[in-house]
Design a protein around this motif. Structure first.
Motif, PDB file in Angstrom:
ATOM      1  N   UNK A  68       0.849  -1.184   0.000  1.00 23.27           N
ATOM      2  CA  UNK A  68       0.000   0.000   0.000  1.00 23.27           C
ATOM      3  C   UNK A  68       0.889   1.240   0.000  1.00 23.27           C
ATOM      4  N   UNK A  69       0.676   2.132  -0.980  1.00 25.81           N
ATOM      5  CA  UNK A  69       1.461   3.354  -1.103  1.00 25.81           C
ATOM      6  C   UNK A  69       2.761   3.165  -1.868  1.00 25.81           C
ATOM      7  N   UNK A  70       2.991   1.963  -2.380  1.00 21.39           N
ATOM      8  CA  UNK A  70       4.226   1.688  -3.121  1.00 21.39           C
ATOM      9  C   UNK A  70       3.862   0.770  -4.277  1.00 21.39           C
ATOM     10  N   UNK A  71       3.898   1.258  -5.515  1.00 16.31           N
ATOM     11  CA  UNK A  71       3.468   0.433  -6.649  1.00 16.31           C
ATOM     12  C   UNK A  71       4.258  -0.865  -6.749  1.00 16.31           C
ATOM     13  N   UNK A  72       3.604  -1.878  -7.222  1.00 17.65           N
ATOM     14  CA  UNK A  72       4.200  -3.207  -7.323  1.00 17.65           C
ATOM     15  C   UNK A  72       5.531  -3.233  -8.068  1.00 17.65           C
ATOM     16  N   UNK A  73       5.666  -2.593  -9.243  1.00 15.26           N
ATOM     17  CA  UNK A  73       6.968  -2.676  -9.922  1.00 15.26           C
ATOM     18  C   UNK A  73       8.110  -2.126  -9.069  1.00 15.26           C
ATOM     19  N   UNK A  74       7.872  -1.056  -8.314  1.00 15.81           N
ATOM     20  CA  UNK A  74       8.925  -0.514  -7.459  1.00 15.81           C
ATOM     21  C   UNK A  74       9.280  -1.481  -6.344  1.00 15.81           C
ATOM     22  N   UNK A  75       8.273  -2.113  -5.791  1.00 22.28           N
ATOM     23  CA  UNK A  75       8.491  -3.059  -4.700  1.00 22.28           C
ATOM     24  C   UNK A  75       9.399  -4.204  -5.137  1.00 22.28           C
ATOM     25  N   UNK A  78      15.120  -4.286  -8.270  1.00 24.15           N
ATOM     26  CA  UNK A  78      16.345  -4.561  -7.507  1.00 24.15           C
ATOM     27  C   UNK A  78      16.880  -3.278  -6.870  1.00 24.15           C
ATOM     28  N   UNK A  79      17.636  -3.406  -5.792  1.00 23.31           N
ATOM     29  CA  UNK A  79      18.241  -2.220  -5.186  1.00 23.31           C
ATOM     30  C   UNK A  79      19.344  -1.675  -6.090  1.00 23.31           C
ATOM     31  N   UNK A  80      19.734  -0.441  -5.837  1.00 23.99           N
ATOM     32  CA  UNK A  80      20.853   0.172  -6.549  1.00 23.99           C
ATOM     33  C   UNK A  80      22.116  -0.083  -5.726  1.00 23.99           C
ATOM     34  N   UNK A  81      23.150  -0.584  -6.412  1.00 17.73           N
ATOM     35  CA  UNK A  81      24.413  -0.905  -5.725  1.00 17.73           C
ATOM     36  C   UNK A  81      25.523  -0.060  -6.344  1.00 17.73           C
ATOM     37  N   UNK A  82      26.299   0.571  -5.478  1.00 21.33           N
ATOM     38  CA  UNK A  82      27.403   1.407  -5.936  1.00 21.33           C
ATOM     39  C   UNK A  82      28.674   0.986  -5.192  1.00 21.33           C
ATOM     40  N   UNK A  90      27.721   0.377  -1.477  1.00 19.03           N
ATOM     41  CA  UNK A  90      26.584   1.137  -0.952  1.00 19.03           C
ATOM     42  C   UNK A  90      25.340   0.576  -1.637  1.00 19.03           C
ATOM     43  N   UNK A  91      24.374   0.118  -0.846  1.00 24.11           N
ATOM     44  CA  UNK A  91      23.154  -0.482  -1.380  1.00 24.11           C
ATOM     45  C   UNK A  91      21.965   0.399  -1.003  1.00 24.11           C
ATOM     46  N   UNK A  92      21.206   0.837  -2.000  1.00 18.90           N
ATOM     47  CA  UNK A  92      20.028   1.672  -1.764  1.00 18.90           C
ATOM     48  C   UNK A  92      18.786   0.931  -2.230  1.00 18.90           C
ATOM     49  N   UNK A  93      17.735   0.913  -1.411  1.00 20.79           N
ATOM     50  CA  UNK A  93      16.488   0.264  -1.836  1.00 20.79           C
ATOM     51  C   UNK A  93      15.857   1.037  -2.980  1.00 20.79           C
ATOM     52  N   UNK A  94      14.890   0.438  -3.675  1.00 26.69           N
ATOM     53  CA  UNK A  94      14.207   1.155  -4.755  1.00 26.69           C
ATOM     54  C   UNK A  94      13.569   2.436  -4.224  1.00 26.69           C
ATOM     55  N   UNK A  99       6.558   8.312  -0.805  1.00 22.24           N
ATOM     56  CA  UNK A  99       7.111   8.930   0.408  1.00 22.24           C
ATOM     57  C   UNK A  99       6.617  10.363   0.586  1.00 22.24           C
ATOM     58  N   UNK A 100       6.518  11.130  -0.496  1.00 25.95           N
ATOM     59  CA  UNK A 100       6.067  12.515  -0.381  1.00 25.95           C
ATOM     60  C   UNK A 100       4.648  12.597   0.142  1.00 25.95           C
ATOM     61  N   UNK A 101       3.818  11.609  -0.184  1.00 23.73           N
ATOM     62  CA  UNK A 101       2.435  11.591   0.288  1.00 23.73           C
ATOM     63  C   UNK A 101       2.368  11.327   1.794  1.00 23.73           C
ATOM     64  N   UNK A 102       3.337  10.591   2.314  1.00 23.92           N
ATOM     65  CA  UNK A 102       3.309  10.211   3.736  1.00 23.92           C
ATOM     66  C   UNK A 102       4.138  11.139   4.609  1.00 23.92           C
ATOM     67  N   UNK A 103       4.875  12.092   3.999  1.00 24.38           N
ATOM     68  CA  UNK A 103       5.762  12.967   4.768  1.00 24.38           C
ATOM     69  C   UNK A 103       4.964  13.852   5.718  1.00 24.38           C
TER      70      UNK A 103
END
Length: 104
Positions: A68-75, A78-82, A90-94, A99-103
């Motif tokens: 809920x609040x996070x579209x399926x493709x984003x969920x 894969x994470x971003x790895x640098x 450094x691993x960042x989640x999708x 997030x802006x709606x829940x801020x």
């Protein structure tokens, strides 16, 4: 019937939903934020089948997990790895587009 599956893998009827025949959509309400759900339609014939004496029940296909609040493709992205150094990443989640709606 419209069924939802929670984390315990137990299918439950969605108690709060409305069908819009003009759009051909079902709106489900009363879901918990930041909870993953799967949905499927269950079609049940009201009258018993003559051959079995039981109503005919047909289960539809299951959706992938939807947060809920996070579209399926984003969920499911894969994470971003640098590379940070020879011994660290450094691993960042999708990105969370909701997030802006829940801020705040």
């Amino acid at each position: 019937d419209l069924k939802t599956d929670d984390a315990q893998n137990s299918w439950q009827e969605c108690p709060h939903y409305t069908y819009d025949p003009d759009r051909g959509t079902i709106e489900v309400r009363g879901l918990s934020p930041l909870t993953a759900y799967r949905f499927r339609a269950v079609l049940q014939e009201q009258a018993p089948m003559p051959s079995t004496g039981e109503p005919l029940v047909v289960f539809g296909d299951v959706t992938p997990p939807l947060l809920i609040g996070w579209p399926s493709p984003s969920l499911l992205s894969p994470p971003t790895v640098r590379v940070e150094s020879f011994t660290a990443f450094s691993v960042s989640p999708p990105a969370d587009p909701g997030a802006a709606c829940r801020a705040g």
